[in-house]
Motif scaffolding. Structure first.
Motif, PDB file in Angstrom:
ATOM      1  N   ARG A 109       0.833  -1.211   0.000  1.00 13.80           N
ATOM      2  CA  ARG A 109       0.000   0.000   0.000  1.00 13.80           C
ATOM      3  C   ARG A 109       0.868   1.263   0.000  1.00 13.80           C
ATOM      4  NH1 ARG A 109      -3.620   0.395   4.494  1.00 13.80           N
ATOM      5  NH2 ARG A 109      -4.733   1.916   3.248  1.00 13.80           N
ATOM      6  N   LYS A 121      -8.715   3.363  -1.503  1.00 12.60           N
ATOM      7  CA  LYS A 121      -9.231   2.544  -0.392  1.00 12.60           C
ATOM      8  C   LYS A 121     -10.312   1.562  -0.842  1.00 12.60           C
ATOM      9  CE  LYS A 121      -6.666   4.724   2.611  1.00 12.60           C
ATOM     10  NZ  LYS A 121      -5.383   4.940   1.985  1.00 12.60           N
ATOM     11  N   TRP A 124      -7.789  -1.066  -1.929  1.00 15.78           N
ATOM     12  CA  TRP A 124      -6.733  -1.317  -0.948  1.00 15.78           C
ATOM     13  C   TRP A 124      -7.204  -0.935   0.457  1.00 15.78           C
ATOM     14  CZ3 TRP A 124      -2.979  -4.087  -2.978  1.00 15.78           C
ATOM     15  CH2 TRP A 124      -2.768  -4.008  -4.356  1.00 15.78           C
ATOM     16  N   PRO A 125      -8.286  -1.550   0.942  1.00 17.38           N
ATOM     17  CA  PRO A 125      -8.779  -1.195   2.282  1.00 17.38           C
ATOM     18  C   PRO A 125      -7.799  -1.621   3.381  1.00 17.38           C
ATOM     19  CG  PRO A 125     -10.061  -3.006   1.362  1.00 17.38           C
ATOM     20  CD  PRO A 125      -9.098  -2.577   0.306  1.00 17.38           C
ATOM     21  N   GLU A 126      -7.902  -0.972   4.517  1.00 20.09           N
ATOM     22  CA  GLU A 126      -7.078  -1.337   5.682  1.00 20.09           C
ATOM     23  C   GLU A 126      -7.281  -2.804   6.021  1.00 20.09           C
ATOM     24  OE1 GLU A 126      -5.062   0.601   7.759  1.00 20.09           O
ATOM     25  OE2 GLU A 126      -5.323   2.373   6.485  1.00 20.09           O
TER      26      GLU A 126
END
Length: 140
Positions: A109, A121, A124-126
């Protein structure tokens, strides 16, 4: 022996690489999404593969969303191999892991944000790492 394209301008070559129509159709069917959505995931996967190619031997982890497209592309071995060569590496290995490698995912990320200005996001979410990593290989 190919040399990886290391500057951002070189990504334009990769960005222009189009997904095989059958790949997009399979992804759309399996993930119940539109052509536009599948193309967007394919584009994010190219960013992931770019990062892997730019840092040979270093583990990077895709998001679960991007990994779904990577799984589809690997089955198109001729096209996948050609894309790896276009990226300037012999091959980017898909290595399953026992669980999500959050360190490799965070590294990915950060590299995508540094290289492309942000890490979307939506793709590429947490803490949404897939249970695999990618490593590029240069030379034989």
């Amino acid at each position: 022996m190919p040399t990886a394209i290391m500057n951002r301008t070189g990504f334009d070559v990769i960005e222009a690489y189009e997904a095989p129509k059958m790949l997009i159709a399979r992804y759309m069917f399996k993930h119940e999404c539109s052509n536009v959505q599948a193309q967007a995931v394919f584009n994010e996967m190219k960013k992931f593969l770019w990062v892997c190619a730019k840092h040979p031997g270093r583990r990077h982890a895709p998001s679960q969303i991007v990994d779904g497209m990577w799984h589809e592309l690997v089955q198109f071995s001729h096209e996948y191999f050609a894309l790896c060569r276009l990226l300037g590496v012999d091959y980017i290995h898909h290595r399953p892991t026992k669980g999500a490698d959050q360190l490799a995912y965070r590294r990915t990320r950060q590299a995508i944000a540094a290289e492309f200005g942000s890490d979307d996001k939506g793709f590429w979410p947490e803490r949404a790492a897939a249970d695999c990593t990618g490593e590029s290989e240069c030379g034989s």
